[in-house]
Design a protein around this motif. Structure first.
Motif, short mmCIF file in Angstrom:
data_model
loop_
_atom_site.label_atom_id
_atom_site.label_comp_id
_atom_site.label_asym_id
_atom_site.label_seq_id
_atom_site.Cartn_x
_atom_site.Cartn_y
_atom_site.Cartn_z
N ASP A 11 -42.39 6.53 -60.20
CA ASP A 11 -41.30 6.83 -60.75
C ASP A 11 -40.66 5.55 -60.59
O ASP A 11 -40.22 5.07 -59.45
CB ASP A 11 -40.38 8.03 -60.05
CG ASP A 11 -39.04 7.66 -60.42
OD1 ASP A 11 -38.62 7.12 -61.33
OD2 ASP A 11 -38.20 8.53 -59.51
N ASP A 208 -30.34 14.65 -63.74
CA ASP A 208 -30.73 13.59 -62.67
C ASP A 208 -30.10 12.37 -62.49
O ASP A 208 -29.67 11.56 -63.21
CB ASP A 208 -32.32 13.11 -63.29
CG ASP A 208 -32.85 12.03 -62.42
OD1 ASP A 208 -32.46 11.84 -61.12
OD2 ASP A 208 -33.98 11.57 -62.71
N HIS A 362 -38.06 13.85 -58.96
CA HIS A 362 -38.73 13.08 -60.35
C HIS A 362 -40.23 12.78 -60.11
O HIS A 362 -40.86 13.15 -60.87
CB HIS A 362 -37.74 12.11 -60.74
CG HIS A 362 -38.45 11.40 -61.98
ND1 HIS A 362 -38.17 9.94 -62.42
CD2 HIS A 362 -39.19 11.85 -63.11
CE1 HIS A 362 -38.77 9.82 -63.47
NE2 HIS A 362 -39.22 10.89 -63.91
#
Ligand SMILES: Nc1ncnc2c1ncn2[C@@H]1O[C@H](COP(=O)(O)OP(=O)(O)OP(=O)(O)O)[C@@H](O)[C@H]1O
Ligand SMILES: [Mg+2]
Length: 452
Positions: A11, A208, A362
Motif C-alpha cells: 500500500d 478510507d 487496505h
C-alpha cells in the motif's frame, strides 16, 4: 477457489508505505510479516518522485522481510481510484481445437478479443474482471474450461486508468527491486475484504480516511457502484491545527494524537499549554477548541462525500458506512460521521494480531484479494498484460509468445498532472497512544489495544 501460497500486499500511501506478507492455506490467511515505513515521493496518493518512492518502498519491504523471515519477490500493489474508468465489455471467439474442448488458451483469447476496443493513447488497461462466459448460447458460466463448445463468449468489466500513473507505479516498484504480481484496484479489494457477503449484496459504503486523501467506495449486488477520491485527509487536519494555533506541524500532529477529538460534544473541558510561534509564553488551549478545528476539516470531507452519495441514493444502502484508514483512529470520527450522514457508521478494525489498526485494512485487503483471484481471473490478467502489444497489432488467436506476465515499461509521455499539494512529513511508525486525562481516554485505550 482461493490459491495457496504467500501473497504480499503493498500500500503506497501518502503518509506511509505499508507491506504485509500473508500465507494463504485452504482459504485461511495468516499474517506473517508487516511493516509501516515513512512515505516519500507520493502526493495525493499518486507517485510524483519515482526515486524517492522506490527508496521508501525498499525500506518497507526489507522491514517486512525481516519480520516475516522470507524474501519478498512479488508484490500486489493497490492502485487508487484516481481517474479510473469502468466499461462493460464483451468478447467472442470460435473454439478452434479439434476436440472443441475449451482450454486455458481459449479463455485468454476470448478476454483478448474483448480488449481490442480503441483507447486514447493516454489510457491503459489495468485489469479485466470476467463476469460471465457463454458457451454456445448457455449463459451464466463462471469457468468454461473443460466444457465442449463451438462458440465462446464472455462478458466482463474493463478497468482503465491514466497511462502516466500506471507507468510511474510500475517503474517505482521495479526500482524498489521487486516484481509486480498484480495491480489491484484498491476500492475493489477493500470492498471485498472489509464488507461481509450480506453487506456487499444489500449494499454498503467504505470510507478510507488516509493522510493525503479520502477514498469512498460503494458496493451493492456484489458490484462496485461508485468510487471517488477527495484530496483531503488526516494530514490536512494536522495542517489546520498548525495554522490556527500558529504552531509547528510536528507539535500539531502530537496534539492531534494526544488530545484530538473529532466530535465536539465529546471533547473534554481540560486545557493544555501550546508553544506558539511569536509568543514568549505558551498559550492555553482547551480540548474543545482543538476539537472544533479538527471537526471542521473532517466535517468538510464528510459533507462532500454526503453530497455525492446522496445524489446516487447510496446513503440508503442498508449496510450504512464502514470507516477505515489512519485518520479514522481519531476519537469521535464515527460519531461525527453518524451525525453528518444520518446512517449507521462503524469503524473497522482488522482482527489479526499485530495489525489491529484501521490504517492496515487496505494493505490486508490487497494480500487477501490476490490470494482469492481464481484461475480464470489469472488468465484474464495474462491476457491484459499482453494487451499493450495487441493494441498495435492485428488480433491473432495464438497463445502469446511469453507466458510470464509482462509489463509495459515505456517512458511516460508527460509528468503526472495531478495537483500537487504540500503534504507534511508524516510519522513513520504507528504512533504510541499516550494515556490522556480526558473523556477521550475510553476511545484511546481501545485504539491502544490495536497495536499489540
Ligand atoms: N492515533 C492516531 N490518531 C489520529 N490520527 C492518526 C493516528 N494514527 C494515524 N493518524 C493519521 O492518519 C493519517 C495516515 O493514515 P494512513 O496511514 O491510512 O494514510 P496513507 O495510506 O499513508 O495515506 P493516503 O491513503 O492518503 O495515501 C495521518 O494523517 C495520521 O496523522
Ligand atoms: Mg491509504
Amino acid at each position: 477457489m482461493a490459491r495457496d501460497g504467500f501473497f504480499t500486499g503493498l500500500d503506497i500511501g501518502t503518509s506511509s508505505i505499508k507491506v504485509l506478507v500473508a500465507e494463504h492455506i485452504n482459504g485461511e490467511m495468516n499474517v506473517i510479516g508487516v511493516s509501516n515505513a515513512k512515505s516519500a515521493g507520493v502526493k495525493d496518493g499518486i507517485i510524483v518522485d519515482i526515486e524517492a518512492a522506490a527508496t521508501a518502498i525498499k525500506t518497507a519491504i526489507s522491514q517486512a522481510e525481516e519480520k516475516a523471515g522470507i524474501s519478498i519477490g512479488l508484490v500486489n500493489v493497490g492502485l487508487p481510484a484516481n481517474l479510473l474508468q469502468i466499461e462493460p465489455t464483451q468478447g467472442m471467439i470460435p473454439v478452434t481445437s479439434d476436440s472443441k474442448e475449451i482450454t486455458d488458451e481459449d479463455v485468454e483469447n476470448v478476454v483478448r478479443s474483448a480488449l481490442t476496443k480503441s483507447m486514447t493513447p493516454d489510457r491503459e488497461v489495468i485489469t479485466f474482471i470476467p463476469e460471465e462466459f457463454v458457451v454456445d448460447g448457455f449463459q451464466g458460466i463462471r469457468d468454461p474450461r473443460g466444457m465442449m463448445g463451438i462458440r465462446l463468449e464472455m462478458r466482463g468489466l474493463l478497468y482503465t486508468g491514466p497511462r502516466t500513473i500506471l507507468h510511474n507505479l510500475r517503474k517505482t516498484v521495479e526500482r524498489a527491486g521487486v516484481q509486480l504480481e498484480n495491480v489491484i484496484i484498491s476500492p475493489l479489494a477493500m470492498t471485498k475484504s472489509i464488507l461481509n457477503e450480506g453487506e456487499r449484496e444489500f449494499g454498503a459504503s467504505i470510507i478510507d480516511m488516509g493522510g493525503g486523501q479520502t477514498t469512498v467506495a460503494s458496493v451493492k449486488g456484489q458490484e462496485l457502484q461508485f468510487t471517488n477520491i477527495y484530496q483531503e485527509g488526516g494530514d490536512y487536519v494536522t495542517k489546520d491545527i498548525s495554522k490556527v494555533l500558529k504552531t509547528s506541524q510536528k507539535l500539531a500532529e502530537s496534539l492531534k494524537f494526544n488530545y484530538g477529538e473529532a466530535y465536539v460534544p465529546s471533547a473534554g473541558s481540560e486545557s493544555f499549554q501550546v508553544e506558539v510561534i511569536g509568543e514568549i509564553e505558551p498559550v492555553e488551549i482547551t480540548e474543545s477548541y482543538l476539537a472544533e478545528i479538527i471537526s471542521a476539516r473532517i466535517r468538510h470531507i464528510f459533507d462532500q462525500i454526503k453530497r455525492d452519495l446522496d445524489r446516487r441514493h447510496l446513503l440508503e444502502l442498508p449496510g450504512g458506512i464502514v470507516i477505515i484508514g489512519g485518520a479514522a483512529i481519531l476519537p469521535g470520527v464515527v460519531e461525527l460521521a453518524q451525525e453528518v450522514f444520518g446512517v449507521p457508521v462503524k469503524l473497522y478494525v482488522p482482527n489479526q494480531i499485530g495489525i489491529r489498526n484501521p490504517a492496515f485494512a487496505h494493505v490486508i485487503s490487497l494480500s487477501e484479494y490476490a490470494g482469492n483471484l481464481t484461475d480464470v481471473d489469472m488468465l484474464a490478467q495474462i491476457a491484459v498484460r499482453g494487451d499493450e502489444q495487441l493494441r498495435h497489432q492485428p488480433v491473432s488467436f495464438e497463445r502469446p509468445a511469453q507466458s510470464v506476465p509482462r509489463f509495459n515499461s515505456q517512458p511516460a509521455e508527460q509528468p503526472a498532472e495531478e495537483p500537487i499539494q504540500e503534504v507534511p512529513a508524516a510519522s513513520s511508525d504507528v504512533p504510541n497512544q499516550e494515556a490522556k486525562p480526558s473523556i477521550t481516554d475510553r476511545m484511546r485505550n481501545l485504539i491502544g489495544n490495536m497495536f499489540d
